[in-house]
Write an enzyme that holds these catalytic residues in place. Structure first.
Site, mmCIF file in Angstrom:
data_model
loop_
_atom_site.group_PDB
_atom_site.id
_atom_site.type_symbol
_atom_site.label_atom_id
_atom_site.label_comp_id
_atom_site.label_asym_id
_atom_site.label_seq_id
_atom_site.Cartn_x
_atom_site.Cartn_y
_atom_site.Cartn_z
ATOM 1 N N SER A 190 0.839 -1.188 0.000
ATOM 2 C CA SER A 190 0.000 0.000 0.000
ATOM 3 C C SER A 190 0.877 1.242 0.000
ATOM 4 O O SER A 190 1.961 1.236 0.583
ATOM 5 C CB SER A 190 -0.886 0.003 1.247
ATOM 6 O OG SER A 190 -1.531 1.240 1.401
ATOM 7 N N TYR A 243 -1.661 -0.338 10.124
ATOM 8 C CA TYR A 243 -1.740 -0.870 8.770
ATOM 9 C C TYR A 243 -0.522 -0.420 7.956
ATOM 10 O O TYR A 243 0.125 -1.221 7.283
ATOM 11 C CB TYR A 243 -3.036 -0.402 8.107
ATOM 12 C CG TYR A 243 -3.150 -0.762 6.641
ATOM 13 C CD1 TYR A 243 -3.464 -2.061 6.250
ATOM 14 C CD2 TYR A 243 -2.958 0.193 5.647
ATOM 15 C CE1 TYR A 243 -3.577 -2.394 4.912
ATOM 16 C CE2 TYR A 243 -3.075 -0.134 4.309
ATOM 17 C CZ TYR A 243 -3.385 -1.425 3.953
ATOM 18 O OH TYR A 243 -3.496 -1.757 2.623
#
Length: 167
Positions: free
Chosen positions: A145, A159
């Site tokens: 990501s 995350y």
């Protein structure tokens, strides 16, 4: 008869994983979609692939659990043939918040899926694909990501920390 091009996609029922599954199917791959809980979304992707004339199976499992990962790879090989590509896509993303709002349980759960789970899948992929394990070779694709670059301050801190830098 098993297809000679087989892709296993973790987290393949929604988002990037679902689109990746469709793209591989469009290029002639037999597809294994791993999902943790949303069987209806997984079935929708499977139906799309079948409508293309492709071959697709669904395997439920939590990649943070070693026994689920071993079963995932075993079932894929039994039903589709030797795995040629692993797309490590599954990840967990909790509600955004500040670092002071994180708990040890949340951090542990995030890292168990996003880091440990990805490693467990890589380990099994090597055992199935590597020449040194009598495999036919293959490719591992680890999806990351952009949050890994920014750290996502005041948002998805755990995350972001659990994602590999894509560069």
């Amino acid at each position: 008869m098993p297809n000679n091009k087989v892709v296993l996609i973790t987290g393949g029922s929604r988002g990037i994983g679902a689109q990746t599954a469709k793209l591989f199917a469009e290029h002639g791959y037999a597809v294994c979609i791993n999902y943790r809980q949303d069987v209806n979304a997984a079935r929708d992707v499977k139906q799309y692939i079948h409508d293309l004339g492709g071959n697709c199976i669904l395997v439920q499992g939590d990649i943070a659990k070693e026994e689920d990962v071993v079963r995932l790879f075993r079932e894929t090989k039994q039903k589709l043939g030797p795995i040629s590509v692993l797309v490590n896509n599954a990840a967990i993303l909790h509600q955004q918040g500040k670092i002071t709002e994180l708990s040890a349980a949340r951090i542990e759960k995030t890292f168990n899926v996003n880091v440990t789970g990805s490693f467990l899948c890589c380990i099994e992929a090597v055992k199935h694909m590597a020449y040194s394990y009598q495999g036919d070779g293959g490719v591992i694709i680890n999806v990351s990501s952009m949050a890994a670059l920014s750290g996502s301050p005041n948002e998805y801190i755990d995350y972001a920390a659990s994602n590999t830098n894509p560069h």
